[in-house]
Enzyme design. Structure first.
Site, PDB file in Angstrom:
ATOM      1  N   PRO A 168      31.472  51.719 -37.462  1.00 19.07           N
ATOM      2  CA  PRO A 168      31.118  52.999 -36.840  1.00 19.07           C
ATOM      3  C   PRO A 168      31.874  54.150 -37.483  1.00 19.07           C
ATOM      4  O   PRO A 168      33.087  54.081 -37.701  1.00 19.07           O
ATOM      5  CB  PRO A 168      31.533  52.790 -35.384  1.00 19.07           C
ATOM      6  CG  PRO A 168      31.346  51.327 -35.164  1.00 19.07           C
ATOM      7  CD  PRO A 168      31.769  50.683 -36.465  1.00 19.07           C
ATOM      8  N   CYS A 169      31.137  55.215 -37.803  1.00  9.43           N
ATOM      9  CA  CYS A 169      31.689  56.267 -38.657  1.00  9.43           C
ATOM     10  C   CYS A 169      32.137  57.502 -37.896  1.00  9.43           C
ATOM     11  O   CYS A 169      32.550  58.489 -38.498  1.00  9.43           O
ATOM     12  CB  CYS A 169      30.653  56.670 -39.706  1.00  9.43           C
ATOM     13  SG  CYS A 169      29.072  57.212 -39.000  1.00  9.43           S
ATOM     14  N   GLN A 170      32.078  57.497 -36.559  1.00 19.06           N
ATOM     15  CA  GLN A 170      32.438  58.696 -35.803  1.00 19.06           C
ATOM     16  C   GLN A 170      33.832  59.240 -36.115  1.00 19.06           C
ATOM     17  O   GLN A 170      34.031  60.457 -36.118  1.00 19.06           O
ATOM     18  CB  GLN A 170      32.312  58.429 -34.297  1.00 19.06           C
ATOM     19  CG  GLN A 170      30.893  58.351 -33.797  1.00 19.06           C
ATOM     20  CD  GLN A 170      30.277  56.980 -33.981  1.00 19.06           C
ATOM     21  OE1 GLN A 170      30.901  56.099 -34.567  1.00 19.06           O
ATOM     22  NE2 GLN A 170      29.076  56.781 -33.475  1.00 19.06           N
ATOM     23  N   PHE A 207      35.237  59.699 -38.828  1.00 22.77           N
ATOM     24  CA  PHE A 207      35.296  60.439 -40.087  1.00 22.77           C
ATOM     25  C   PHE A 207      34.059  61.308 -40.309  1.00 22.77           C
ATOM     26  O   PHE A 207      33.872  61.866 -41.377  1.00 22.77           O
ATOM     27  CB  PHE A 207      35.436  59.456 -41.254  1.00 22.77           C
ATOM     28  CG  PHE A 207      36.509  58.430 -41.004  1.00 22.77           C
ATOM     29  CD1 PHE A 207      37.850  58.773 -41.089  1.00 22.77           C
ATOM     30  CD2 PHE A 207      36.178  57.137 -40.640  1.00 22.77           C
ATOM     31  CE1 PHE A 207      38.835  57.837 -40.849  1.00 22.77           C
ATOM     32  CE2 PHE A 207      37.160  56.199 -40.389  1.00 22.77           C
ATOM     33  CZ  PHE A 207      38.495  56.548 -40.487  1.00 22.77           C
TER      34      PHE A 207
END
Length: 352
Positions: free
Chosen positions: A88-90, A92
């Site tokens: 999950p990229c939240q 960054f």
């Protein structure tokens, strides 16, 4: 249609979500054994479309021994194993505004811990470009793990539209291997007159779907459902010029207070353009007020099926859950075509 599994390359998809990487790797000819994700509500979408195993794990609570227990066929076959992961990229993402540390910040490091336990032949990682920003140690720590485990690797920020995806979507891709020296392959698509295949456009992807109105669904096409609009937002989309128009064409009484006197952020409430690629889809990709997600000419936001097509999911890939959940499954996915291209690259090099 999936290509035949002509070599014995197998894969496990970590942070699998609704299955974008799994579908792409399968289309490339890789046998995906199953997916792992923390969200149990993804199970039906993942299993019914991919016909393999969904494991509900929080990666922070498991070790390699858990992976061997769930997928016993990998033991002794690690030299033919690909581990794929889109943490999950939240933490960054450019969309993130909070200054507090995100709970998912170290998921890539946790994935690296599993890599050390299992030592697969190859790795495919996808994440947002923000992971490379100065001051973020997560990528640096992960690359140290790869060095310690004697992997060769390459990483690069790519744009999905260069690989046949009808969407501007910049992502960091890492390919690592214990058996060959990777180089991120260039895309085969580009602007007209570039000498490459022309970009796949919004028109190419969604023109085929039957017209519907805001709040309607088409029973003949799975997930072809458009969000409801209140009267004010319906008036706004009707006042937005077709084929790429935005809020700058509105009369003053339609302009939101937060936009008055401002010229930026014109994508919000805007329409997509037929002959361009779509903007980056997010977990709210079927909401008119969250980006340039208006249909090029119909007075509504794009449907969930149209969003899935822009992520290169085929029409027979059916998403399950409520519309909010489905929007997240689609918007957060790795585009199928992007995963297929990199899967083909790894598969072709694994034969050498």
């Amino acid at each position: 249609m999936d290509k035949s599994h002509s070599t014995k390359l197998i894969a496990i998809d970590f942070f699998c979500g609704g299955g974008g990487i799994t579908k792409g790797l399968s289309d490339a000819g890789i046998k995906v054994l199953g997916g792992i994700d923390i969200s149990p509500d993804l199970k039906r979408t993942y299993e019914e479309n991919n016909h393999n195993k969904f494991v509900n794990f929080d990666i922070r609570t498991i070790s390699g021994s858990n992976i061997y227990k769930e997928f016993p066929e990998i033991e002794g076959d690690e030299d033919n194993l690909l581990l794929a992961g889109c943490a999950p990229c939240q933490p960054f993402s450019k969309q993130r505004r909070a200054n507090t540390e995100h709970v998912d910040k170290d998921l890539l490091t946790e994935f690296g811990r599993i890599v050390k336990d299992v030592l697969p032949a190859h790795l495919l990682i996808e994440n947002v470009p923000g992971l490379m920003k100065k001051g973020h140690s997560v990528l640096e720590n992960f690359l140290k793990i790869l060095d310690e485990c004697n992997y060769s690797y390459d990483y690069k920020v790519v744009n999905a539209n260069d690989y046949g995806v009808p969407q501007k979507r910049k992502r960091l891709v890492i390919i690592a291997s214990r058996f060959f020296i990777p180089k991120i392959p260039d895309g085969e698509y580009g602007p007209n007159n570039s000498g490459k295949k022309p970009y796949v456009t919004v028109r190419d992807a969604i023109l085929c779907y039957p017209p519907i109105q805001a709040g309607e669904s088409a029973d003949s096409v799975p997930n072809h459902s458009a969000a409801c609009l209140n009267d004010k937002n319906l008036t706004r989309i009707r006042a937005t010029p077709h084929d790429g128009g935005d809020r700058r064409a509105w009369s003053s009484e339609l302009v939101l207070d937060c936009h008055k006197g401002k010229t930026g952020h014109t994508d919000v409430y805007g329409r997509m353009a037929w002959d361009d690629v779509a903007p980056t889809l997010t977990s709210r990709c079927a909401s008119l007020s969250n980006g340039r997600y208006g249909h090029p000419e119909q007075d509504r936001a794009i449907s969930l099926r149209e969003a899935a097509a822009l992520q290169t999911f085929p029409d027979d890939y059916i998403f399950y859950g409520n519309n909010v959940s489905i929007g997240k499954q689609i918007g957060n996915a790795v585009p199928v075509k992007l995963a297929e291209v990199f899967g083909e690259y790894i598969l072709s090099n694994s034969k050498k």
